[in-house]
Each structure stands twice: as C-alpha cells, then as structure tokens.
Design an enzyme around this catalytic site. Structure first.
Site, PDB file in Angstrom:
ATOM      1  N   ALA A 251       0.807  -1.225   0.000  1.00  0.00           N
ATOM      2  CA  ALA A 251       0.000   0.000   0.000  1.00  0.00           C
ATOM      3  C   ALA A 251       0.837   1.270   0.000  1.00  0.00           C
ATOM      4  O   ALA A 251       0.329   2.339   0.327  1.00  0.00           O
ATOM      5  CB  ALA A 251      -0.946   0.003   1.202  1.00  0.00           C
ATOM      6  N   ALA A 252       2.093   1.168  -0.416  1.00  0.00           N
ATOM      7  CA  ALA A 252       2.965   2.345  -0.352  1.00  0.00           C
ATOM      8  C   ALA A 252       2.455   3.481  -1.234  1.00  0.00           C
ATOM      9  O   ALA A 252       2.411   4.646  -0.806  1.00  0.00           O
ATOM     10  CB  ALA A 252       4.386   1.959  -0.758  1.00  0.00           C
ATOM     11  N   GLY A 253       2.082   3.169  -2.461  1.00  0.00           N
ATOM     12  CA  GLY A 253       1.578   4.206  -3.363  1.00  0.00           C
ATOM     13  C   GLY A 253       0.301   4.832  -2.854  1.00  0.00           C
ATOM     14  O   GLY A 253       0.119   6.056  -2.944  1.00  0.00           O
ATOM     15  N   ASP A 254      -0.589   4.011  -2.312  1.00  0.00           N
ATOM     16  CA  ASP A 254      -1.846   4.540  -1.770  1.00  0.00           C
ATOM     17  C   ASP A 254      -1.588   5.439  -0.568  1.00  0.00           C
ATOM     18  O   ASP A 254      -2.250   6.465  -0.384  1.00  0.00           O
ATOM     19  CB  ASP A 254      -2.773   3.387  -1.371  1.00  0.00           C
ATOM     20  CG  ASP A 254      -3.162   2.517  -2.552  1.00  0.00           C
ATOM     21  OD1 ASP A 254      -3.231   3.033  -3.677  1.00  0.00           O
ATOM     22  OD2 ASP A 254      -3.405   1.318  -2.352  1.00  0.00           O
TER      23      ASP A 254
END
Length: 302
Positions: A251-254
């Site tokens: 979930a890094a991009g989110d």
C-alpha cells in the site's frame, strides 16, 4: 462536517500469502503465512487521508457478503463517511489475491466484484459530497465510464482532482487530461500511459513531460526507493525517498497519495505535501498488509 476529500474508487478484501519467492507458471509452492486484510486502492487512499489528518468520504460498492460487512466496518472505524458505499445484492465484494516474496515484491490478481458495478449514476446520487469537498481522488479499479464522469464533474465544480492511474494497462482517453490537476503514476504506469520505457530519472522526466503535453495539470512520477519526480510546466523537481528497510510494499503508493492529499487540504505547499506523503509511505513499507501498514499522523511528528 463536510469531508474535505472524496475518494471515488475500489474496496477489496486482500487475501495475502507470503512465500520465499513468487511461484512460476503451473507451480505449486509452499507458503509461509496467510492473512486477510481490508484493501482496495480507493479504500486504502481514504484510510490514509483519514489517518493523516483530513476528513474524507468514500464512494464505492461492496457485495452483500461477509467481506462487504468487514470492508464497511473498517472504514467506519477510521471515521470515514461511508454513506456512499453501496451494497450490491447477489454480488461478491472485490477481492485481491496477493503473494509477497522474501524481497517484499508482490504479484496481485483482482476480482472486481461490487467495484465493477459502480456506475456514474451511483456517484451522481452523492453529488452533494463532491460539491462540499475540496479535493477528489480517483483510481482505475472501477469502471472507466465512472472515472470519466467523476473527473469531469470534479473539474466542472472547480475542485482539485487527483487521478492515480492504477492499474494502468494503456493510454488514458485524451479528454481526461484536461480534468486532472495531479496525475500520479509509478514507473510501470507511466510507461503504460506513454508507451515509452521508464526505468530511470531521465526517462521518468520524459514520460512526465509527455503527459503534460497531453494536458495533465502536473505529474508526480513515484519511483519507489528513488523517490518522486514532480513534473510541471515550471520544470522538474526530484524528491528523494526516506531510506528504510522494506517489509511489504503493498500500500505504499496509496499511502503516498493519501498523505499528499491530506497535506494539501490542510494548507501545506505542494513540495511539503509531497515530502509528507513520502514520509508516510516510507513508514508503511516497514509493515505488513495494506490498511494495517498505513501510519497515523502522530507517528510522523518530527
């Protein structure tokens, strides 16, 4: 209180398996662990906005199954406005099948379920949420026509609009670009949008400039451990990423997008908002899972 941010997008239950490596085609591989966790790019971004200090409403769909109940409850716990999260009878909720290897790389298969039934009319029923918001976020895990309607409506209302083009499999419709204030692809998404390889800073800049030529307001190319590149008509600016030991990048991009959006609506300048989103994302990759990995504002205090 009206939500400052509205996220129109997906809610998935993530079914996560960890293994030493990713299986090859046709191979059965023994795994190390398994867990379920609420996810979906839309819901993840909404959770990130909420945890990082801004009010947020979610527009989306779940199925009438146990996963749907759990997904709605996960948002309610975060204080997210869920009045526009519909329940589709006779349909499963969205599911993501995720395998994560020892190097923290992942592969994902998504079953849309209720997400695939989010229509423009469903979003339009909650137009008051869009009217009251300062910023609108979309991704590409719901039907294309729904994304198109939401982007156009956001522009017509004079709101700031972020499109996270994930998952991108090819170019965006030409008319979309004029609606977008911030387009936020990663390397592979930037390559899909432009048709040109993106594998270093120079090629990321070229991709960003190409997307500006197509009409996007500004482009933020996220580059993982290499940071982020802001490409605008005023030039390019590189934002180095904080150095951490990654465990799970799911979930890094989110988290970055949610942090960036939360910072913007709290009045931070653009560069400061990007750096804030990066700090949040860097902390998230040191933890397992999608929503459980997203940090709270207090954890990012200097």
């Amino acid at each position: 209180m009206s939500a400052k941010v509205v996220v129109v997008g997906s809610l998935n239950m993530d079914l996560v398996a960890r293994a030493e490596r990713l299986p090859r085609a046709g191979e059965t591989l023994a795994g190390e662990s398994f867990f379920t966790v609420p996810g979906g790019k839309g819901a993840n971004q909404a959770v990130a906005v909420a945890r990082l200090g801004a009010s947020v409403a979610m527009v989306g769909n779940v199925g009438d199954d146990a996963y749907g109940q759990q997904l709605r409850q996960a948002l309610n716990v975060e204080g997210i406005d869920c009045q526009a999260v519909g329940v589709c009878p006779g349909v499963s909720s969205g599911v993501a099948l995720i395998t994560v290897d020892a190097a923290s790389q992942n592969c994902i298969v998504i079953i849309p379920g209720g997400n695939g039934l989010l229509t423009p009319a469903a979003v339009q029923r909650f137009d008051a949420l869009l009217q009251a918001a300062e910023l609108i976020i979309c991704q590409l895990e719901v039907p294309t026509e729904t994304v198109a309607w939401t982007l156009a409506r956001g522009r017509a209302l004079g709101k700031r609009v972020i499109l996270n083009p994930a998952p991108a499999t090819g170019p965006l419709p030409a008319e979309w670009f004029a609606y977008i204030d911030y387009l936020t692809p990663n390397e592979s998404e930037a390559e899909a949008l432009t048709g040109e390889p993106v594998n270093d800073m120079a090629s990321a800049q070229r991709a960003g400039e190409r997307l500006l030529q197509l009409g996007a307001g500004k482009v933020i190319v996220t580059l993982g451990a290499q940071g982020a590149l802001l490409v605008s008509r005023d030039g390019c600016q590189h934002f180095p990423a904080p150095q951490v030991q990654p465990l799970d990048t799911t979930a890094a991009g989110d988290t970055f997008i949610g942090g960036f959006a939360a910072a913007l609506v709290q009045g931070k300048e653009e560069g400061e908002a990007i750096a804030f989103g990066q700090r949040a994302a860097a902390l998230s990759v040191t933890r397992a899972g999608a929503q459980p990995s997203i940090p709270y504002l207090a954890e990012l205090a200097p």
